[in-house]
Design a protein around this motif. Structure first.
Motif, PDB file in Angstrom:
ATOM      1  N   GLY A 242      41.811 -48.222  82.269  1.00 28.58           N
ATOM      2  CA  GLY A 242      41.557 -49.029  81.173  1.00 28.58           C
ATOM      3  C   GLY A 242      42.602 -49.095  80.149  1.00 28.58           C
ATOM      4  N   ARG A 243      42.259 -49.852  78.945  1.00 26.07           N
ATOM      5  CA  ARG A 243      43.194 -50.189  77.753  1.00 26.07           C
ATOM      6  C   ARG A 243      43.677 -49.039  77.268  1.00 26.07           C
ATOM      7  NH1 ARG A 243      41.089 -55.587  74.980  1.00 26.07           N
ATOM      8  NH2 ARG A 243      43.249 -55.397  74.122  1.00 26.07           N
ATOM      9  N   LEU A 244      42.626 -47.940  77.319  1.00 31.77           N
ATOM     10  CA  LEU A 244      43.234 -46.893  76.418  1.00 31.77           C
ATOM     11  C   LEU A 244      43.980 -45.556  77.276  1.00 31.77           C
ATOM     12  CD1 LEU A 244      39.783 -46.372  74.618  1.00 31.77           C
ATOM     13  CD2 LEU A 244      41.756 -47.679  73.708  1.00 31.77           C
ATOM     14  N   ASP A 245      44.860 -45.026  76.533  1.00 33.02           N
ATOM     15  CA  ASP A 245      45.516 -44.131  77.491  1.00 33.02           C
ATOM     16  C   ASP A 245      45.391 -42.393  77.107  1.00 33.02           C
ATOM     17  OD1 ASP A 245      46.411 -43.606  74.654  1.00 33.02           O
ATOM     18  OD2 ASP A 245      48.680 -43.939  75.182  1.00 33.02           O
ATOM     19  N   SER A 246      44.160 -42.279  76.817  1.00 35.91           N
ATOM     20  CA  SER A 246      43.650 -40.822  76.456  1.00 35.91           C
ATOM     21  C   SER A 246      42.196 -40.653  76.778  1.00 35.91           C
ATOM     22  CB  SER A 246      43.997 -40.324  75.207  1.00 35.91           C
ATOM     23  OG  SER A 246      43.312 -40.948  74.306  1.00 35.91           O
ATOM     24  N   LEU A 247      41.797 -39.484  77.152  1.00 35.08           N
ATOM     25  CA  LEU A 247      40.467 -39.045  77.216  1.00 35.08           C
ATOM     26  C   LEU A 247      40.169 -38.081  76.223  1.00 35.08           C
ATOM     27  CD1 LEU A 247      40.216 -38.796  81.024  1.00 35.08           C
ATOM     28  CD2 LEU A 247      38.893 -40.331  79.501  1.00 35.08           C
ATOM     29  N   ASN A 248      39.176 -37.902  75.849  1.00 38.90           N
ATOM     30  CA  ASN A 248      38.817 -36.623  74.974  1.00 38.90           C
ATOM     31  C   ASN A 248      39.034 -35.132  75.564  1.00 38.90           C
ATOM     32  OD1 ASN A 248      36.679 -34.168  74.655  1.00 38.90           O
ATOM     33  ND2 ASN A 248      36.760 -35.436  72.558  1.00 38.90           N
ATOM     34  N   VAL A 249      39.788 -34.160  75.007  1.00 40.44           N
ATOM     35  CA  VAL A 249      40.530 -33.086  75.596  1.00 40.44           C
ATOM     36  C   VAL A 249      39.559 -32.452  76.497  1.00 40.44           C
ATOM     37  CG1 VAL A 249      40.095 -31.833  73.639  1.00 40.44           C
ATOM     38  CG2 VAL A 249      42.024 -31.307  75.393  1.00 40.44           C
ATOM     39  N   SER A 250      38.070 -32.389  76.138  1.00 38.53           N
ATOM     40  CA  SER A 250      36.933 -31.625  76.690  1.00 38.53           C
ATOM     41  C   SER A 250      36.787 -32.291  78.050  1.00 38.53           C
ATOM     42  CB  SER A 250      35.746 -31.360  76.098  1.00 38.53           C
ATOM     43  OG  SER A 250      35.322 -32.323  75.552  1.00 38.53           O
ATOM     44  N   VAL A 251      36.765 -33.651  78.202  1.00 36.42           N
ATOM     45  CA  VAL A 251      36.557 -34.336  79.403  1.00 36.42           C
ATOM     46  C   VAL A 251      37.685 -33.999  80.062  1.00 36.42           C
ATOM     47  CG1 VAL A 251      36.082 -36.618  80.372  1.00 36.42           C
ATOM     48  CG2 VAL A 251      35.053 -35.847  77.994  1.00 36.42           C
ATOM     49  N   SER A 252      38.847 -34.287  79.739  1.00 37.30           N
ATOM     50  CA  SER A 252      39.987 -34.078  80.567  1.00 37.30           C
ATOM     51  C   SER A 252      39.867 -32.589  81.304  1.00 37.30           C
ATOM     52  CB  SER A 252      41.430 -34.129  79.812  1.00 37.30           C
ATOM     53  OG  SER A 252      41.413 -35.602  79.279  1.00 37.30           O
ATOM     54  N   ALA A 253      39.648 -31.578  80.524  1.00 35.12           N
ATOM     55  CA  ALA A 253      39.762 -30.349  80.976  1.00 35.12           C
ATOM     56  C   ALA A 253      38.830 -30.059  81.897  1.00 35.12           C
ATOM     57  CB  ALA A 253      39.286 -29.135  79.800  1.00 35.12           C
ATOM     58  N   ALA A 254      37.518 -30.706  81.895  1.00 32.71           N
ATOM     59  CA  ALA A 254      36.566 -30.665  83.062  1.00 32.71           C
ATOM     60  C   ALA A 254      36.959 -31.254  84.189  1.00 32.71           C
ATOM     61  CB  ALA A 254      35.143 -31.300  82.486  1.00 32.71           C
ATOM     62  N   ILE A 255      37.650 -32.613  84.216  1.00 35.82           N
ATOM     63  CA  ILE A 255      38.156 -33.170  85.609  1.00 35.82           C
ATOM     64  C   ILE A 255      39.000 -32.370  86.082  1.00 35.82           C
ATOM     65  CG2 ILE A 255      39.335 -35.179  86.066  1.00 35.82           C
ATOM     66  CD1 ILE A 255      38.272 -36.732  83.831  1.00 35.82           C
ATOM     67  N   LEU A 256      40.124 -31.676  85.547  1.00 35.01           N
ATOM     68  CA  LEU A 256      41.306 -30.827  85.888  1.00 35.01           C
ATOM     69  C   LEU A 256      40.741 -29.633  86.691  1.00 35.01           C
ATOM     70  CD1 LEU A 256      43.970 -31.711  83.636  1.00 35.01           C
ATOM     71  CD2 LEU A 256      43.485 -32.761  85.628  1.00 35.01           C
ATOM     72  N   LEU A 257      39.582 -28.825  85.623  1.00 37.01           N
ATOM     73  CA  LEU A 257      39.200 -27.596  86.389  1.00 37.01           C
ATOM     74  C   LEU A 257      38.292 -27.960  87.468  1.00 37.01           C
ATOM     75  CD1 LEU A 257      37.656 -26.141  82.921  1.00 37.01           C
ATOM     76  CD2 LEU A 257      39.109 -25.045  84.555  1.00 37.01           C
ATOM     77  N   PHE A 258      37.348 -28.937  87.821  1.00 41.77           N
ATOM     78  CA  PHE A 258      36.828 -29.209  88.906  1.00 41.77           C
ATOM     79  C   PHE A 258      37.670 -29.655  90.067  1.00 41.77           C
ATOM     80  CE2 PHE A 258      33.284 -28.422  85.955  1.00 41.77           C
ATOM     81  CZ  PHE A 258      32.390 -27.698  87.099  1.00 41.77           C
ATOM     82  N   GLU A 259      38.855 -30.142  89.746  1.00 37.90           N
ATOM     83  CA  GLU A 259      39.743 -30.650  90.937  1.00 37.90           C
ATOM     84  C   GLU A 259      40.214 -29.338  91.557  1.00 37.90           C
ATOM     85  OE1 GLU A 259      42.295 -32.225  93.716  1.00 37.90           O
ATOM     86  OE2 GLU A 259      40.567 -32.926  92.697  1.00 37.90           O
ATOM     87  N   ALA A 260      40.458 -28.311  90.758  1.00 41.63           N
ATOM     88  CA  ALA A 260      40.702 -26.916  91.126  1.00 41.63           C
ATOM     89  C   ALA A 260      39.656 -26.285  91.860  1.00 41.63           C
ATOM     90  CB  ALA A 260      41.089 -26.004  90.015  1.00 41.63           C
TER      91      ALA A 260
END
Length: 267
Positions: A242-260
């Motif tokens: 999208g047009r923004l370049d960041s996510l909430n840190v807790s959302v980002s953490a969830a995405i990366l944890l569940f990729e692992a």
């Protein structure tokens, strides 16, 4: 065995003490006590082995708290309060009629129990208690081996953090330390240090997370410090479409944890 007391006045010194501990980090540190509010949160707290110093409960709000209080140690001070007193003490509404003062407990890096391929989440200078609480919930859901909070700007027992974590601050081994000590610890245990950053980075799903992995997150406003960028094994990013370049840190953490989690379960 201490006798059960009854408090009916909102001006009682015990009531004032609970409120002070909710509001002031310095008061929590000085007394070695913090406040846990809610039957569910107290269940997690007790299961994790924390020692309850005293509990204030109102059976008129929820009769189930009596069974919970009955399981507390005999030297725990038990205080029955009226609905009016409980409302004055409560940090939030609808908390099932139980508020406890619990003894502060510090966890150190050496206390972490690491499995064969441990997964850790590291957060640097996260300021908002609500964000850290949400991060802990994600770490619990992903069954991470622990969360390491570096250069903390909020204490772990802030009421907002406990509330937003729904008790995950007790279910997830959580350590507060410095970035320098954390980096030494991770290197000493042969972790891949994956720093989440936009610059000079690869897509997170192209990065191997099947071995001992530490996912490192910074603040939303400034990101990670250069100390962590330099210490990284790899830099990873979540694609922003999208047009923004960041996510909430807790959302980002969830995405990366569940990729692992995905990589480890599909291996």
């Amino acid at each position: 065995m201490k006798e059960t007391e009854t408090v009916t006045s909102i001006h009682n010194t015990r009531v004032k003490r609970v409120i002070a501990l909710q509001q002031k980090s310095a008061e929590r540190r000085a007394s070695g006590l913090f406040v846990v509010e809610g039957r569910r949160e107290l269940e997690h707290c007790m299961s994790a082995g924390f020692e309850v110093d005293s509990v204030f409960f109102c059976p008129e709000i929820d009769s189930r708290v009596e069974e919970l209080v009955g399981r507390m140690a005999s030297d725990c001070q038990k205080v029955i309060v009226t609905p009016a007193v409980y409302e004055r003490m409560a940090y939030r509404g609808s908390t099932e009629g139980a508020i406890a003062l619990v003894k502060w407990r510090e966890r150190r890096l050496g206390d972490l129990v690491l499995g064969k391929c441990p997964l850790l989440l590291v957060v640097e200078r996260v300021e908002k208690p609500g964000n850290l609480g949400a991060i802990l919930r994600s770490a619990d859901a992903a069954k991470a081996d622990g969360v390491i909070v570096c250069d903390a700007l909020t204490d772990l027992y802030n009421p907002n953090l406990i509330r937003s974590s729904i008790g995950a601050v007790f279910t997830v081994p959580t350590v507060v330390t410095t970035s320098e000590e954390c980096i030494d610890f991770l290197r000493g245990h042969c972790f891949s240090i994956l720093t989440a950053q936009l610059q000079d980075s690869s897509l997170y799903y192209d990065t191997d997370m099947r071995g001992p992995t530490a996912i490192v997150m910074g603040t939303e406003s400034t990101g990670l410090t250069e100390q962590w960028r330099a210490a990284a094994t790899a830099h990873i990013r979540i694609p922003m479409l999208g047009r923004l370049d960041s996510l909430n840190v807790s959302v980002s953490a969830a995405i990366l944890l569940f990729e692992a989690v995905r990589q480890r379960t599909s291996a």
